[in-house]
Design a protein around this motif. Structure first.
Motif, mmCIF file in Angstrom:
data_model
loop_
_atom_site.group_PDB
_atom_site.id
_atom_site.type_symbol
_atom_site.label_atom_id
_atom_site.label_comp_id
_atom_site.label_asym_id
_atom_site.label_seq_id
_atom_site.Cartn_x
_atom_site.Cartn_y
_atom_site.Cartn_z
ATOM 1 N N LYS A 36 0.835 -1.206 0.000
ATOM 2 C CA LYS A 36 0.000 0.000 0.000
ATOM 3 C C LYS A 36 0.868 1.253 0.000
ATOM 4 O O LYS A 36 0.587 2.221 -0.723
ATOM 5 N N ALA A 37 1.944 1.226 0.788
ATOM 6 C CA ALA A 37 2.863 2.372 0.825
ATOM 7 C C ALA A 37 3.527 2.579 -0.530
ATOM 8 O O ALA A 37 3.731 3.713 -0.976
ATOM 9 N N LEU A 38 3.853 1.474 -1.209
ATOM 10 C CA LEU A 38 4.474 1.555 -2.533
ATOM 11 C C LEU A 38 3.502 2.137 -3.549
ATOM 12 O O LEU A 38 3.865 3.007 -4.343
ATOM 13 N N ALA A 39 2.258 1.656 -3.518
ATOM 14 C CA ALA A 39 1.256 2.108 -4.483
ATOM 15 C C ALA A 39 0.864 3.564 -4.262
ATOM 16 O O ALA A 39 0.675 4.328 -5.218
ATOM 17 N N GLU A 40 0.748 3.951 -3.002
ATOM 18 C CA GLU A 40 0.267 5.298 -2.671
ATOM 19 C C GLU A 40 1.402 6.280 -2.407
ATOM 20 O O GLU A 40 1.154 7.457 -2.138
ATOM 21 N N LYS A 41 2.647 5.786 -2.451
ATOM 22 C CA LYS A 41 3.812 6.601 -2.096
ATOM 23 C C LYS A 41 3.600 7.242 -0.731
ATOM 24 O O LYS A 41 3.802 8.443 -0.528
ATOM 25 N N ASN A 42 3.204 6.372 0.199
ATOM 26 C CA ASN A 42 2.818 6.810 1.544
ATOM 27 C C ASN A 42 4.003 6.634 2.498
ATOM 28 O O ASN A 42 4.277 5.546 2.973
ATOM 29 N N ALA A 103 12.670 -4.235 5.500
ATOM 30 C CA ALA A 103 13.595 -3.911 4.409
ATOM 31 C C ALA A 103 12.842 -3.363 3.195
ATOM 32 O O ALA A 103 13.307 -2.431 2.538
ATOM 33 N N ILE A 104 11.682 -3.942 2.888
ATOM 34 C CA ILE A 104 10.871 -3.438 1.774
ATOM 35 C C ILE A 104 10.451 -2.004 2.047
ATOM 36 O O ILE A 104 10.511 -1.136 1.168
ATOM 37 N N ALA A 105 10.019 -1.744 3.282
ATOM 38 C CA ALA A 105 9.576 -0.394 3.643
ATOM 39 C C ALA A 105 10.711 0.614 3.458
ATOM 40 O O ALA A 105 10.484 1.746 3.001
ATOM 41 N N ARG A 106 11.920 0.231 3.793
ATOM 42 C CA ARG A 106 13.064 1.140 3.628
ATOM 43 C C ARG A 106 13.334 1.420 2.147
ATOM 44 O O ARG A 106 13.701 2.544 1.770
ATOM 45 N N GLN A 107 13.161 0.403 1.306
ATOM 46 C CA GLN A 107 13.325 0.624 -0.133
ATOM 47 C C GLN A 107 12.220 1.516 -0.684
ATOM 48 O O GLN A 107 12.449 2.336 -1.577
ATOM 49 N N VAL A 108 11.016 1.353 -0.141
ATOM 50 C CA VAL A 108 9.891 2.215 -0.550
ATOM 51 C C VAL A 108 10.209 3.669 -0.243
ATOM 52 O O VAL A 108 9.940 4.567 -1.054
ATOM 53 N N LEU A 109 10.788 3.915 0.929
ATOM 54 C CA LEU A 109 11.162 5.290 1.290
ATOM 55 C C LEU A 109 12.160 5.866 0.286
ATOM 56 O O LEU A 109 12.066 7.039 -0.097
ATOM 57 N N MET A 114 12.711 9.503 -4.828
ATOM 58 C CA MET A 114 13.145 9.619 -6.235
ATOM 59 C C MET A 114 12.005 10.059 -7.154
ATOM 60 O O MET A 114 12.246 10.458 -8.291
ATOM 61 N N ASP A 115 10.794 9.914 -6.700
ATOM 62 C CA ASP A 115 9.623 10.255 -7.521
ATOM 63 C C ASP A 115 9.647 9.501 -8.854
ATOM 64 O O ASP A 115 9.607 10.073 -9.939
ATOM 65 N N VAL A 116 9.724 8.160 -8.743
ATOM 66 C CA VAL A 116 9.816 7.291 -9.926
ATOM 67 C C VAL A 116 8.450 6.702 -10.251
ATOM 68 O O VAL A 116 7.656 6.408 -9.350
ATOM 69 N N ASP A 117 8.183 6.521 -11.551
ATOM 70 C CA ASP A 117 6.944 5.870 -11.982
ATOM 71 C C ASP A 117 7.121 4.360 -11.830
ATOM 72 O O ASP A 117 7.847 3.724 -12.584
ATOM 73 N N ILE A 118 6.446 3.781 -10.849
ATOM 74 C CA ILE A 118 6.646 2.371 -10.493
ATOM 75 C C ILE A 118 5.531 1.502 -11.077
ATOM 76 O O ILE A 118 4.358 1.836 -10.940
ATOM 77 N N PRO A 119 5.885 0.358 -11.715
ATOM 78 C CA PRO A 119 4.846 -0.567 -12.216
ATOM 79 C C PRO A 119 4.244 -1.366 -11.059
ATOM 80 O O PRO A 119 4.509 -2.553 -10.878
ATOM 81 N N VAL A 120 3.406 -0.688 -10.270
ATOM 82 C CA VAL A 120 2.891 -1.256 -9.022
ATOM 83 C C VAL A 120 2.142 -2.561 -9.247
ATOM 84 O O VAL A 120 2.239 -3.499 -8.447
ATOM 85 N N ALA A 183 16.913 3.449 -8.731
ATOM 86 C CA ALA A 183 15.561 2.927 -8.543
ATOM 87 C C ALA A 183 15.508 1.449 -8.921
ATOM 88 O O ALA A 183 14.798 0.662 -8.280
ATOM 89 N N LEU A 184 16.262 1.055 -9.952
ATOM 90 C CA LEU A 184 16.302 -0.348 -10.374
ATOM 91 C C LEU A 184 16.753 -1.235 -9.218
ATOM 92 O O LEU A 184 16.134 -2.267 -8.938
ATOM 93 N N ASN A 185 17.807 -0.817 -8.542
ATOM 94 C CA ASN A 185 18.320 -1.619 -7.431
ATOM 95 C C ASN A 185 17.283 -1.735 -6.310
ATOM 96 O O ASN A 185 17.064 -2.821 -5.763
ATOM 97 N N ALA A 186 16.629 -0.633 -5.980
ATOM 98 C CA ALA A 186 15.613 -0.645 -4.916
ATOM 99 C C ALA A 186 14.428 -1.534 -5.294
ATOM 100 O O ALA A 186 13.929 -2.312 -4.463
ATOM 101 N N LEU A 187 13.999 -1.445 -6.548
ATOM 102 C CA LEU A 187 12.858 -2.245 -7.000
ATOM 103 C C LEU A 187 13.195 -3.736 -7.041
ATOM 104 O O LEU A 187 12.362 -4.586 -6.681
ATOM 105 N N MET A 188 14.419 -4.054 -7.470
ATOM 106 C CA MET A 188 14.823 -5.465 -7.493
ATOM 107 C C MET A 188 14.971 -6.010 -6.067
ATOM 108 O O MET A 188 14.715 -7.191 -5.819
#
Length: 366
Positions: A36-42, A103-109, A114-120, A183-188
C-alpha cells in the motif's frame, strides 16, 4: 475424559499456536502495508512498518520462551516434541518475514524520494502470491494440515518464475531510461524480499510436514557447493569471476556474485568477457541482500579488501577467502595497458577458481 496432564499439555500447545498466529498476522499486515505504501507513495505507512517490526521481534522472544518452558515442564515425546521443535524453527522464519517487510519499507522510502513511476501492478502480482503462501503455511501449522503444507509448497516455483520475469522487465525499463539505476536496485530488492517471503513459507511447510508426519526434507539437494564472489560494486571483478566459474560447467556447484554497493556493470568488462566467449549482457549488478539463500553458501570469496565485510563473524563454518585483486575498470593509461590489466585479473581469477573447484571436488571424493 482428558486427564489433568492432557489438559495441561493442550493448554500449552494452544497458547503456543496463538502466539505464532499473532506473529504471522503481524508479518502479513506489514507486507500488505508495504504494498500500500508503494502504491500510494505513503511515507507515513512505510515508517509505521519499520517501527512495528519491534513487535514481531518481541513475539519471537516470547514464542521461544513458551517452547522452552513447554519442553521443560511437559517433557513431551513424539508428536508434541516435534511440535515444539518445529515451532522454534517456524518462529525464526516468521521473524525473518518481519525483517523482509522492514527492508521493503526502507526501499519504498528511497523510491518515494526519487519520484519514480513504479509498475505497481507487477509488484502486486508477486505480493499476492507470496503473502497467501505465508498465510496458508501458518494455517497448515495451526491445523496440523500436512496436505495444505504440501499444496502451499508447490506455489513457491510460481513466485520464482514471476520474480525472474519482473526483474527482466525492470532491467528493460532501466535500459530504456524509464527508471534510473538507483531505482532499479531498490525495485529489485523489493522483488527479492517478496520472493524470500515465499521461501520462508516453504520452509514453514517443511517444518509442518515434519511435525505432522516425521518427514523432513529441508536439506534435500544440499550436496551442491555454493560459492559467492564479492567486491565493492559487482561491476567488474566479481562479474568476471562468476562468469569464469559458470563456464566450468560444474553441476555440483552454484556460483553467484554480489557487491557491497552495486553499480551498473562496467561496459568494458562486458566487451572483454564477450571476447573470451562469456556473455554477461543479461546479468544485473546485485547487492549481498539480493542473493537467494545467502545463508546456504559455504564459501565466500572477497575480491577487494573492503569486501571482507561480507564475511560472517566467527565462529562460522563458512570458508572465507581473500583474493583481493586489481580492479581493471579503475586502471588508467593506454588501451594496451588497460587491456593488459583486464587480462591479468582474468588470468588470476581463472587460475584460482579452477584450483578451488578442483580442491572442493577432491575433498568430496575423499
Amino acid at each position: 475424559m482428558a486427564t489433568h496432564f492432557e489438559q495441561s499439555l493442550q493448554r500449552d500447545i494452544d497458547r503456543i499456536r496463538a502466539k505464532v498466529s499473532a506473529m504471522a498476522a503481524l508479518g502479513e499486515h506489514a507486507l500488505r502495508d508495504c504494498m500500500k505504501a508503494l502504491a500510494e507513495k505513503n511515507r507515513v505507512l512505510a515508517y509505521s512498518v519499520i517501527l512495528r517490526d519491534q513487535r514481531i521481534d518481541e513475539l519471537e522472544k516470547e514464542v521461544d520462551r513458551l517452547c522452552l518452558e513447554f519442553i521443560v515442564r511437559q517433557q513431551p515425546v513424539a508428536g508434541p516434541l516435534r511440535l515444539a521443535y518445529a515451532t522454534i524453527r517456524i518462529n525464526l522464519e516468521l521473524e525473518r518475514v518481519g525483517d523482509y517487510a522492514e527492508a521493503i519499507a526502507r526501499q519504498v522510502l528511497k523510491l518515494i524520494s526519487m519520484d519514480v513511476d513504479i509498475p505497481v501492478e507487477r509488484f502486486a502480482e508477486i505480493a499476492n502470491l507470496s503473502i497467501p503462501m505465508l498465510h496458508d503455511s501458518v494455517k497448515a501449522f495451526v491445523n496440523q494440515d500436512a496436505g495444505l503444507a504440501r499444496k502451499t509448497t508447490e506455489s513457491e516455483e510460481l513466485v520464482d518464475v514471476l520474480k525472474s520475469k519482473l526483474n527482466a522487465d525492470l532491467m528493460r525499463l532501466n535500459r530504456e531510461s524509464k527508471i534510473p539505476f538507483e531505482a532499479l536496485n531498490a525495485l529489485m530488492m523489493i522483488t527479492r524480499h517478496f520472493e524470500r517471503v515465499s521461501d520462508q513459507a516453504k520452509n514453514i511447510c517443511t517444518e509442518v510436514l515434519y511435525m505432522c508426519t516425521g518427514e523432513y526434507t529441508r536439506h534435500k539437494g544440499a550436496e551442491a557447493s555454493r560459492l559467492i564472489f564479492v567486491d565493492r560494486h559487482n561491476a567488474c571483478r566479481s562479474q568476471m569471476a562468476e562468469a569464469i566459474a559458470n563456464s566450468l560447467n560444474q553441476p555440483q556447484f552454484i556460483f553467484a556474485s554480489a557487491g557491497l554497493e552495486p553499480t551498473e556493470i562496467d561496459p568494458r568488462t562486458v566487451t572483454f568477457l564477450r571476447e573470451k566467449g562469456l556473455d554477461v549482457t543479461r546479468q544485473a549488478s546485485k547487492s549481498i541482500e539480493q542473493i537467494p539463500n545467502l545463508d546456504h553458501y559455504q564459501i565466500i570469496v572477497a575480491l577487494a579488501p573492503e569486501a571482507k565485510k561480507a564475511f560472517p563473524k566467527a565462529p562460522t563454518k563458512v570458508v572465507c577467502l581473500d583474493w583481493s585483486v586489481q580492479d581493471p575498470s579503475k586502471v588508467e593509461g593506454t588501451s594496451a595497458e588497460i587491456e593488459a590489466a583486464y587480462e591479468s585479473t582474468y588470468q588470476f581469477l581463472q587460475a584460482h577458481i579452477e584450483d578451488l573447484v578442483e580442491a572442493v571436488l577432491g575433498d568430496k571424493i575423499d
